[in-house]
Design an enzyme around this catalytic site. Structure first.
Site, mmCIF file in Angstrom:
data_model
loop_
_atom_site.group_PDB
_atom_site.id
_atom_site.type_symbol
_atom_site.label_atom_id
_atom_site.label_comp_id
_atom_site.label_asym_id
_atom_site.label_seq_id
_atom_site.Cartn_x
_atom_site.Cartn_y
_atom_site.Cartn_z
ATOM 1 N N LEU A 289 -20.715 -9.843 -35.352
ATOM 2 C CA LEU A 289 -20.730 -7.548 -34.207
ATOM 3 C C LEU A 289 -19.786 -6.703 -35.294
ATOM 4 O O LEU A 289 -18.077 -6.853 -35.390
ATOM 5 C CB LEU A 289 -20.954 -7.543 -33.052
ATOM 6 C CG LEU A 289 -22.203 -8.475 -33.207
ATOM 7 C CD1 LEU A 289 -22.322 -8.408 -31.384
ATOM 8 C CD2 LEU A 289 -23.577 -7.185 -33.428
ATOM 9 N N ASP A 290 -20.143 -5.662 -35.444
ATOM 10 C CA ASP A 290 -18.883 -4.507 -35.737
ATOM 11 C C ASP A 290 -18.330 -4.471 -34.826
ATOM 12 O O ASP A 290 -18.219 -4.780 -33.327
ATOM 13 C CB ASP A 290 -19.501 -3.035 -36.072
ATOM 14 C CG ASP A 290 -20.013 -2.763 -37.703
ATOM 15 O OD1 ASP A 290 -20.135 -4.166 -38.333
ATOM 16 O OD2 ASP A 290 -20.521 -2.152 -37.275
ATOM 17 N N LEU A 291 -16.485 -3.451 -34.635
ATOM 18 C CA LEU A 291 -15.399 -3.787 -34.100
ATOM 19 C C LEU A 291 -15.938 -3.098 -32.523
ATOM 20 O O LEU A 291 -16.136 -3.707 -31.340
ATOM 21 C CB LEU A 291 -14.445 -3.501 -34.658
ATOM 22 C CG LEU A 291 -13.426 -2.414 -34.083
ATOM 23 C CD1 LEU A 291 -12.123 -3.793 -32.992
ATOM 24 C CD2 LEU A 291 -12.779 -2.262 -34.337
#
Length: 179
Positions: free
Chosen positions: A38-40
């Site tokens: 998942l993105d930051l």
């Protein structure tokens, strides 16, 4: 596991970028292996496998698009319809990495969406990506005219400032257990 916003899934490049979900899980489960990311700035469900065989099994489900995924997002404004599909191909925006861009020559990217609730100036959406491109949901919402609140990359200033963090959460992952 549930990843909080602001935590990397895997170590980043550079000094001080080693704190991440994978390292924290490995401390308790030494056989854990990352299956997807998942993105930051995105919070929510993230799957790690216990061992190489489980990682292969789960990884193939993601690769073959056999994993059901659903996200919650709060966007600026919102669509006029109650549900729809965004089918716009995505490619890296190399001069402005990590940004992505809509590109007819890019990789296919398809997102189904449905309105869950409307409030003045914002809408809560259910987003279901049928493909898994980098920044797909963020970019699809932004180019549709309803950027995700708090998105530091694709939201214009007012939508970025409207939330203390990006309001995108991985709510559901539906997959076959390796056993």
């Amino acid at each position: 596991v549930e990843k909080p916003a602001g935590l990397l899934t895997v170590p980043g490049r550079g000094e001080g970028m080693d704190d991440c979900l994978a390292a924290r899980i490995l401390a308790e489960f030494p056989d854990a292996r990352v299956v997807h990311r998942l993105d930051l700035d995105t919070s929510g469900l993230c799957v790690l496998a216990r061992g190489a065989a489980a990682q292969r099994h789960l990884g193939l489900q993601f690769e073959r698009r056999r994993v059901g995924k659903r996200y919650l997002a709060v966007v600026s404004g919102g669509p006029s319809a109650e549900a729809g599909r965004i089918d716009l191909p995505i490619a890296p925006d190399w001069p402005r990495r990590p940004r992505q861009r809509i590109d007819p020559a890019g990789r296919p990217a398809v997102t189904d969406w449905r309105v869950l609730a409307r409030e003045p100036g914002r809408t809560r959406l259910s987003l279901s990506p049928l493909t898994g491109r980098s920044h797909q949901l963020r970019l699809h919402c932004a180019v549709s005219g309803w950027p995700i609140l708090g998105d530091p990359i694709y939201a214009e200033e007012a939508a970025y400032a409207a939330a203390p963090r990006m309001l995108l959460h991985a709510e559901v992952l539906a997959l076959r257990h390796p056993e």
